[in-house]
Design a protein around this motif. Structure first.
Motif, PDB file in Angstrom:
ATOM      1  N   TYR A  15       0.633  -1.414   0.122  1.00 37.18           N
ATOM      2  CA  TYR A  15      -0.148  -0.053   0.164  1.00 37.18           C
ATOM      3  C   TYR A  15       0.092   1.018  -0.471  1.00 37.18           C
ATOM      4  CZ  TYR A  15      -4.173   2.918   1.799  1.00 37.18           C
ATOM      5  OH  TYR A  15      -5.070   4.262   2.000  1.00 37.18           O
ATOM      6  N   ILE A  16       0.871   1.940  -0.770  1.00 35.76           N
ATOM      7  CA  ILE A  16       1.689   2.660  -1.352  1.00 35.76           C
ATOM      8  C   ILE A  16       1.560   4.305  -1.598  1.00 35.76           C
ATOM      9  CG2 ILE A  16       3.726   1.386  -1.979  1.00 35.76           C
ATOM     10  CD1 ILE A  16       2.883   2.410  -5.094  1.00 35.76           C
ATOM     11  N   GLU A  34      -4.957  -1.939 -13.484  1.00 33.34           N
ATOM     12  CA  GLU A  34      -5.965  -1.521 -13.591  1.00 33.34           C
ATOM     13  C   GLU A  34      -6.912  -2.000 -12.519  1.00 33.34           C
ATOM     14  OE1 GLU A  34      -8.695   2.737 -13.489  1.00 33.34           O
ATOM     15  OE2 GLU A  34      -6.366   2.858 -13.592  1.00 33.34           O
ATOM     16  N   LEU A  35      -8.002  -2.427 -11.845  1.00 29.58           N
ATOM     17  CA  LEU A  35      -9.075  -3.005 -11.692  1.00 29.58           C
ATOM     18  C   LEU A  35      -9.396  -2.624 -10.519  1.00 29.58           C
ATOM     19  CD1 LEU A  35      -7.063  -6.344  -9.021  1.00 29.58           C
ATOM     20  CD2 LEU A  35      -7.674  -6.128 -11.512  1.00 29.58           C
ATOM     21  N   GLU A  36      -9.538  -1.260 -10.290  1.00 22.06           N
ATOM     22  CA  GLU A  36     -10.297  -0.145  -9.451  1.00 22.06           C
ATOM     23  C   GLU A  36      -9.359   0.660  -9.077  1.00 22.06           C
ATOM     24  OE1 GLU A  36     -12.373  -0.565  -5.611  1.00 22.06           O
ATOM     25  OE2 GLU A  36     -11.549  -2.287  -5.287  1.00 22.06           O
ATOM     26  N   ARG A  37     -10.657   2.532  -9.397  1.00 22.76           N
ATOM     27  CA  ARG A  37     -10.330   3.421  -8.953  1.00 22.76           C
ATOM     28  C   ARG A  37     -11.055   4.221  -8.739  1.00 22.76           C
ATOM     29  NH1 ARG A  37      -6.940   7.483 -12.218  1.00 22.76           N
ATOM     30  NH2 ARG A  37      -6.105   5.477 -13.080  1.00 22.76           N
ATOM     31  N   HIS A  38     -10.767   4.830  -7.451  1.00 22.25           N
ATOM     32  CA  HIS A  38     -12.014   6.014  -6.609  1.00 22.25           C
ATOM     33  C   HIS A  38     -11.403   7.556  -6.752  1.00 22.25           C
ATOM     34  CE1 HIS A  38     -14.705   2.641  -5.335  1.00 22.25           C
ATOM     35  NE2 HIS A  38     -13.248   1.991  -5.529  1.00 22.25           N
ATOM     36  N   GLU A  48      -5.967   0.815  -7.416  1.00 23.00           N
ATOM     37  CA  GLU A  48      -5.697  -0.922  -6.630  1.00 23.00           C
ATOM     38  C   GLU A  48      -5.499  -1.145  -8.338  1.00 23.00           C
ATOM     39  OE1 GLU A  48      -7.947  -3.639  -4.589  1.00 23.00           O
ATOM     40  OE2 GLU A  48      -8.508  -1.847  -3.328  1.00 23.00           O
ATOM     41  N   LEU A  49      -3.703  -2.337  -8.669  1.00 23.78           N
ATOM     42  CA  LEU A  49      -3.169  -2.595  -9.609  1.00 23.78           C
ATOM     43  C   LEU A  49      -2.984  -3.894  -9.553  1.00 23.78           C
ATOM     44  CD1 LEU A  49      -0.610   0.078 -10.231  1.00 23.78           C
ATOM     45  CD2 LEU A  49      -3.724   0.490 -11.793  1.00 23.78           C
TER      46      LEU A  49
END
Length: 130
Positions: A15-16, A34-38, A48-49
């Motif tokens: 977690y960076i 890319e799995l997810e972006r908020h 989340e990559l």
């Protein structure tokens, strides 16, 4: 698929934190998916990559009030240390160690990313895993 783990993969996730540009940097250097972006306004987001079956979480941009940025050191295996290192340097990373063969049958290099996180990259070249 494991239901108690987001995206069903990677129960332990680095977690960076770093600037918004860190997301594209990591995506290009490691061919991340890319799995997810908020997105939170125009100055921050959570991404989340997937990097070869491992998940990396990035808090990019401005953090919530009272939160401080943090730095990490990560160790990641890549198919080609030389190519990955050159891509990172070309995209603005700061070199820590140029690629070299190590006595433990790995070719290794290191760099700091755009947020100051340290990445140790390695390719195992031994004939079998110990």
């Amino acid at each position: 698929m494991t239901t108690h783990i987001r995206h069903g993969i990677g129960n332990l996730r680095p977690y960076i934190h770093g600037p918004l540009s860190l997301i594209e940097f990591i995506t290009q250097v490691f061919n991340a998916i890319e799995l997810e972006r908020h997105v939170f306004g125009s100055e921050s987001c959570h991404v989340e990559l997937n990097i070869d079956g491992s998940v990396l979480v990035i808090e990019a941009g401005q953090l919530p009030e009272g939160a401080e940025g943090w730095l990490n050191s990560l160790y990641i295996y890549v198919p080609d240390v030389n190519a990955t290192y050159q891509t990172a340097i070309k995209l603005g990373a700061e070199s820590i160690a140029e690629p070299e063969d190590k006595p433990y049958q790995e070719r290794q290099a290191a760099f700091k990313d755009l947020g100051g996180n340290t990445w140790w990259i390695s390719t195992y070249f031994g004939s079998e895993n110990p």
